[in-house]
Design a protein around this motif. Sequence first.
Motif, short mmCIF file in Angstrom:
data_model
loop_
_atom_site.label_atom_id
_atom_site.label_comp_id
_atom_site.label_asym_id
_atom_site.label_seq_id
_atom_site.Cartn_x
_atom_site.Cartn_y
_atom_site.Cartn_z
N GLN A 10 36.97 40.79 108.01
CA GLN A 10 38.54 40.45 108.18
C GLN A 10 38.50 39.21 108.95
O GLN A 10 39.62 38.28 108.59
CB GLN A 10 39.18 41.47 109.13
N GLU A 63 44.23 46.87 110.38
CA GLU A 63 43.86 45.94 109.35
C GLU A 63 44.83 45.40 108.93
O GLU A 63 44.87 43.86 108.89
CB GLU A 63 42.92 46.55 108.39
N ALA A 64 46.07 46.11 108.57
CA ALA A 64 47.19 45.49 108.22
C ALA A 64 48.04 44.57 109.42
O ALA A 64 48.45 43.29 109.04
CB ALA A 64 48.08 46.46 107.55
N ILE A 122 54.09 43.59 105.97
CA ILE A 122 53.77 44.79 105.40
C ILE A 122 54.75 45.55 104.60
O ILE A 122 56.04 45.65 104.96
CB ILE A 122 53.23 45.71 106.64
N MET A 156 50.44 49.09 102.39
CA MET A 156 49.67 50.26 102.91
C MET A 156 50.37 51.45 102.71
O MET A 156 51.46 51.50 102.34
CB MET A 156 49.46 49.85 104.32
N PHE A 202 47.15 42.37 99.40
CA PHE A 202 46.07 42.96 100.06
C PHE A 202 46.47 44.61 100.47
O PHE A 202 47.46 44.81 101.03
CB PHE A 202 45.60 42.31 101.53
N VAL A 228 50.63 42.87 102.94
CA VAL A 228 49.74 43.84 102.91
C VAL A 228 50.35 45.10 102.49
O VAL A 228 51.49 45.48 103.45
CB VAL A 228 49.00 44.11 104.13
N THR A 250 45.59 48.28 101.84
CA THR A 250 44.83 49.04 102.80
C THR A 250 45.45 50.32 103.34
O THR A 250 46.59 50.58 102.92
CB THR A 250 44.30 48.20 104.02
N ALA A 303 48.52 40.53 108.06
CA ALA A 303 49.64 40.55 107.08
C ALA A 303 50.86 39.57 107.80
O ALA A 303 50.76 39.40 108.86
CB ALA A 303 50.45 41.71 107.06
#
Length: 356
Positions: free
Chosen positions: A207, A230-231, A238, A63, A223, A61, A225, A235
């Motif tokens: 999700q 959400e991460a 991250i 972010m 992904f 993820v 975000t 994930a």
Amino acid sequence: MPIPPQPVIKCESVYKIFGDNAAKILEQSDGKVETASLLEAGCVIGVNNASFEVHKGEILVIMGLSGSGKSTLLRCISRLFDTTAGDIFIDGEDLLAMNEKELINIRRNKMGMVFQSFALLPHKTVLENIALPLQVKGMSTNDSMDRAMDMVNLVELTGRENYFPRQLSGGQQQRVGIARSLAVEPDIWFLDEPFSALDPLIRREMQDEFLRLQTVLHKTILFVTHDFDEALRLADRIAIMKDGVIEQIDTPGNIVLNPATEYVARFTRGVPRERVLSCQTIMEEYDASVEMSDITVSEHAIIDTVAKPVLTEVHPVAVTAAEGNIVGVLNRNIIMDVLFDEANSMPVNTSDESQT
């Protein structure tokens, strides 16, 4: 000594600078790019010296706040943007050296993409929207429709295959977008803020759907975000970005426990530790002479998921490895320390970054 597996995605010193003479400015900077000097030259930094690997079946993820470079990095790896400098390899192949035909082929056969905009064709049904990329590849109408129907079932839209987009909710439309991207059976899945336009309840459901699909499909996923919650949910690792720089890339637990920079620390300061810590990270040594509880927990289980049963047990709870052997213990005091650590509730303040 075993050879480590080749990464599915490998980035080496990737830069993306927007503006005239970007390559020349980068060359003169000797790789040490400063945002302020670029702005003076009329350029904007998108990605600044990004190097990392993503392995098969991993969810990375990416972010950061608006303008941090996360979507730009994704577009560089999919080569929707040309990089200013650096190297990108997909399954060991040099992505930046590919000609247009090779690039089209890898996008059609290895990459699936889902964006915030559903981008569904309003005059085509769910089934027709999903079948479209297959027909572009040359698959027959009958075969593409059969495959599209499989995808409808996979994302649990059975019974709505003949609906038009206007007849679907936002979450259902996003499921169609996901099904369409999966129809070509990509090895790599790029998702850029796919759920950010959805209402909170629908977002949570999507999700859950995403995680369900991953347990079935085992895709290699990037992904994007801006939502840390959400991460944390999605994930394996991250990557947190700021001004085009990857400030830290690590597991959720390590990022929360050991932030590499003050910026990362501010992102993680308000995160409840029980949501990222695994049993393995807080367990104590096992003593065979101590009476144990009848229940056990996995060493990889997140504390939030096992806190309640452990708290209700009088005796210590065994923590087990995948093979079933006991590798440590948890007890009520350990869980209480995690749940009620004062540092656990410190507020996150990113107000001065909100304009980036």
